[in-house]
Design a protein around this motif. Structure first.
Motif, PDB file in Angstrom:
ATOM      1  N   SER A 199       0.820  -1.199   0.000  1.00  0.00           N
ATOM      2  CA  SER A 199       0.000   0.000   0.000  1.00  0.00           C
ATOM      3  C   SER A 199       0.861   1.257   0.000  1.00  0.00           C
ATOM      4  CB  SER A 199      -0.928  -0.005   1.213  1.00  0.00           C
ATOM      5  OG  SER A 199      -1.690   1.170   1.280  1.00  0.00           O
ATOM      6  N   SER A 200       1.964   1.260   0.759  1.00  0.00           N
ATOM      7  CA  SER A 200       2.865   2.406   0.788  1.00  0.00           C
ATOM      8  C   SER A 200       3.469   2.669  -0.585  1.00  0.00           C
ATOM      9  CB  SER A 200       3.982   2.175   1.814  1.00  0.00           C
ATOM     10  OG  SER A 200       3.470   2.136   3.124  1.00  0.00           O
ATOM     11  N   LEU A 201       3.955   1.617  -1.233  1.00  0.00           N
ATOM     12  CA  LEU A 201       4.575   1.759  -2.546  1.00  0.00           C
ATOM     13  C   LEU A 201       3.553   2.205  -3.581  1.00  0.00           C
ATOM     14  CD1 LEU A 201       6.832  -1.431  -2.459  1.00  0.00           C
ATOM     15  CD2 LEU A 201       7.604   0.939  -2.302  1.00  0.00           C
ATOM     16  N   GLN A 202       2.359   1.624  -3.525  1.00  0.00           N
ATOM     17  CA  GLN A 202       1.326   1.994  -4.482  1.00  0.00           C
ATOM     18  C   GLN A 202       0.878   3.439  -4.273  1.00  0.00           C
ATOM     19  OE1 GLN A 202      -1.567  -1.120  -3.763  1.00  0.00           O
ATOM     20  NE2 GLN A 202      -0.922  -2.248  -5.590  1.00  0.00           N
ATOM     21  N   GLY A 203       0.811   3.865  -3.027  1.00  0.00           N
ATOM     22  CA  GLY A 203       0.402   5.238  -2.740  1.00  0.00           C
ATOM     23  C   GLY A 203       1.372   6.244  -3.336  1.00  0.00           C
ATOM     24  N   THR A 204       2.673   5.977  -3.215  1.00  0.00           N
ATOM     25  CA  THR A 204       3.675   6.866  -3.791  1.00  0.00           C
ATOM     26  C   THR A 204       3.570   6.883  -5.311  1.00  0.00           C
ATOM     27  OG1 THR A 204       5.126   6.211  -1.968  1.00  0.00           O
ATOM     28  CG2 THR A 204       6.125   7.462  -3.739  1.00  0.00           C
ATOM     29  N   ALA A 205       3.409   5.694  -5.889  1.00  0.00           N
ATOM     30  CA  ALA A 205       3.311   5.609  -7.348  1.00  0.00           C
ATOM     31  C   ALA A 205       2.089   6.355  -7.859  1.00  0.00           C
ATOM     32  CB  ALA A 205       3.269   4.147  -7.783  1.00  0.00           C
ATOM     33  N   ARG A 206       0.942   6.191  -7.177  1.00  0.00           N
ATOM     34  CA  ARG A 206      -0.277   6.875  -7.612  1.00  0.00           C
ATOM     35  C   ARG A 206      -0.127   8.387  -7.526  1.00  0.00           C
ATOM     36  NH1 ARG A 206      -3.015   2.540  -4.876  1.00  0.00           N
ATOM     37  NH2 ARG A 206      -3.101   3.824  -3.002  1.00  0.00           N
TER      38      ARG A 206
ATOM     39  N   GLY B 100      20.884  -2.256  -0.075  1.00  0.00           N
ATOM     40  CA  GLY B 100      20.645  -3.658   0.239  1.00  0.00           C
ATOM     41  C   GLY B 100      19.906  -3.888   1.538  1.00  0.00           C
ATOM     42  N   GLY B 101      19.552  -2.804   2.248  1.00  0.00           N
ATOM     43  CA  GLY B 101      18.813  -2.917   3.499  1.00  0.00           C
ATOM     44  C   GLY B 101      19.685  -2.915   4.740  1.00  0.00           C
ATOM     45  N   GLY B 102      21.009  -2.960   4.578  1.00  0.00           N
ATOM     46  CA  GLY B 102      21.910  -2.926   5.732  1.00  0.00           C
ATOM     47  C   GLY B 102      22.103  -1.511   6.238  1.00  0.00           C
TER      48      GLY B 102
ATOM     49  N   GLU C 158      14.199  -6.783   7.649  1.00  0.00           N
ATOM     50  CA  GLU C 158      14.895  -6.490   6.399  1.00  0.00           C
ATOM     51  C   GLU C 158      13.906  -6.080   5.318  1.00  0.00           C
ATOM     52  OE1 GLU C 158      18.060  -8.583   3.280  1.00  0.00           O
ATOM     53  OE2 GLU C 158      17.077  -9.774   4.831  1.00  0.00           O
ATOM     54  N   GLU C 159      12.742  -6.715   5.308  1.00  0.00           N
ATOM     55  CA  GLU C 159      11.724  -6.371   4.318  1.00  0.00           C
ATOM     56  C   GLU C 159      11.304  -4.920   4.467  1.00  0.00           C
ATOM     57  OE1 GLU C 159       7.868  -8.081   4.890  1.00  0.00           O
ATOM     58  OE2 GLU C 159       7.554  -8.293   2.725  1.00  0.00           O
ATOM     59  N   ALA C 160      11.069  -4.461   5.707  1.00  0.00           N
ATOM     60  CA  ALA C 160      10.671  -3.075   5.939  1.00  0.00           C
ATOM     61  C   ALA C 160      11.764  -2.120   5.481  1.00  0.00           C
ATOM     62  CB  ALA C 160      10.352  -2.860   7.412  1.00  0.00           C
ATOM     63  N   ARG C 161      13.024  -2.471   5.729  1.00  0.00           N
ATOM     64  CA  ARG C 161      14.126  -1.604   5.315  1.00  0.00           C
ATOM     65  C   ARG C 161      14.241  -1.528   3.793  1.00  0.00           C
ATOM     66  NH1 ARG C 161      18.692  -4.453   7.848  1.00  0.00           N
ATOM     67  NH2 ARG C 161      17.260  -5.873   8.888  1.00  0.00           N
ATOM     68  N   LEU C 162      13.993  -2.649   3.117  1.00  0.00           N
ATOM     69  CA  LEU C 162      14.041  -2.645   1.652  1.00  0.00           C
ATOM     70  C   LEU C 162      12.884  -1.828   1.071  1.00  0.00           C
ATOM     71  CD1 LEU C 162      15.068  -6.353   0.948  1.00  0.00           C
ATOM     72  CD2 LEU C 162      16.469  -4.304   0.626  1.00  0.00           C
TER      73      LEU C 162
ATOM     74  N   ALA D  47      13.043   1.457  -1.347  1.00  0.00           N
ATOM     75  CA  ALA D  47      12.235   1.585  -2.557  1.00  0.00           C
ATOM     76  C   ALA D  47      11.428   2.884  -2.540  1.00  0.00           C
ATOM     77  CB  ALA D  47      11.309   0.383  -2.694  1.00  0.00           C
ATOM     78  N   LEU D  48      10.906   3.280  -1.387  1.00  0.00           N
ATOM     79  CA  LEU D  48      10.182   4.540  -1.272  1.00  0.00           C
ATOM     80  C   LEU D  48      11.101   5.720  -1.569  1.00  0.00           C
ATOM     81  CD1 LEU D  48       8.051   3.834   1.929  1.00  0.00           C
ATOM     82  CD2 LEU D  48       7.173   4.174  -0.383  1.00  0.00           C
ATOM     83  N   ALA D  49      12.329   5.671  -1.046  1.00  0.00           N
ATOM     84  CA  ALA D  49      13.285   6.739  -1.321  1.00  0.00           C
ATOM     85  C   ALA D  49      13.602   6.810  -2.808  1.00  0.00           C
ATOM     86  CB  ALA D  49      14.562   6.515  -0.510  1.00  0.00           C
ATOM     87  N   ALA D  50      13.684   5.654  -3.462  1.00  0.00           N
ATOM     88  CA  ALA D  50      13.936   5.633  -4.905  1.00  0.00           C
ATOM     89  C   ALA D  50      12.779   6.266  -5.672  1.00  0.00           C
ATOM     90  CB  ALA D  50      14.160   4.200  -5.373  1.00  0.00           C
TER      91      ALA D  50
END
Length: 250
Positions: A123-130, A175-177, A224-228, A232-235
């Motif tokens: 939902s976060s990624l889709q919201g940014t894209a929209r 890479g999430g680190g 790690e998933e949340a960090r990735l 992606a949101l920053a990208a």
């Protein structure tokens, strides 16, 4: 002591106490109930504990249920001894079924939590894209991402800094680190550091700025998933800035 540790200890205590209370409550009815029905009721208590806690709590609840079934509900009563062969089999089955069902309950709960988490991330990624596709301003996209990062990473706060690279801060990498590089010394973090952490924003090969993350010091890093997803949101924010043709740092 973190809230998670307090929760784990409380669930372990419940794993010990809940079967005891259920066994005690069944004492007035033990002559009218079959051993099988009594065992099934004890299994329900094990499942209830497992649905709240960890595999260790589920296993402990199964062991506790078997012990209190023996103590309260099998002859001779109030002794950890079973005289009847059928009741011995029932107690063993109670332990085995309790262990199996408790592990299944924990696994189901974790799968449900994973589905909810994945849905929130998507939902976060889709919201940014929209927002970007709808022609929202790059500043609006950056602000949206900033708010999402606070919730996603459990931050006290977050701010965006355009086009500067002042200071040498710990950095959330692609890479999430989470790393800090100072000269030849490289530090990898498992917990949030005591200072701000940067998440750089690039688009089209250009550097536009960075999100400065203000975490709660000493807390474990999010998954790690949340960090990735944060990366992606920053990208996405970088892509919005690049599409708008804003000035950047080379």
């Amino acid at each position: 002591m973190s809230g998670y540790r307090l929760h784990d200890r409380a669930v372990l205590l419940t794993a010990l106490v809940a079967p005891f209370l259920v066994g005690l409550a069944l004492v007035p009815f033990r002559t009218g109930l079959s051993a099988t029905n009594e065992a099934l009721i004890m299994v329900v208590a094990v499942v209830a504990v497992a649905a709240l806690g960890t595999r260790a709590a589920g296993a402990l609840a199964a062991l506790s249920a078997a012990a209190w079934f023996d103590f309260f509900l099998t002859r001779p009563y109030q002794r950890f001894t079973i005289a009847d062969g059928d009741e011995i089999q029932t107690a063993v089955l109670l332990l085995c079924v309790g262990l199996i069902v408790s592990q299944l309950a924990v696994r189901t709960r974790r799968l449900q939590a994973a589905v909810v988490t994945d849905t929130a991330h998507l939902s976060s990624l889709q919201g940014t894209a929209r927002l970007a596709e709808a022609g929202g301003s790059p500043e609006g996209v950056v602000e949206y991402v900033r708010r999402e990062l606070v919730g996603l990473l459990g931050l006290r706060g977050c701010r965006f800094e355009y086009g500067t690279l002042m200071g040498n801060l710990p950095r959330l990498e692609h890479g999430g680190g989470l790393w800090l590089r100072r000269g030849d010394l490289i530090t990898e973090y498992a917990d949030w550091p005591d200072e701000e952490t940067e998440l750089r924003v690039t688009g089209g090969g250009h550097y536009y700025g960075r999100f400065l993350l203000d975490p709660l010091p000493g807390r474990p890093l999010p998954s790690e998933e949340a960090r990735l997803v944060a990366v992606a949101l920053a990208a996405q924010a970088g892509a919005a800035l690049d599409t708008a043709g804003l000035s950047h740092q080379g």
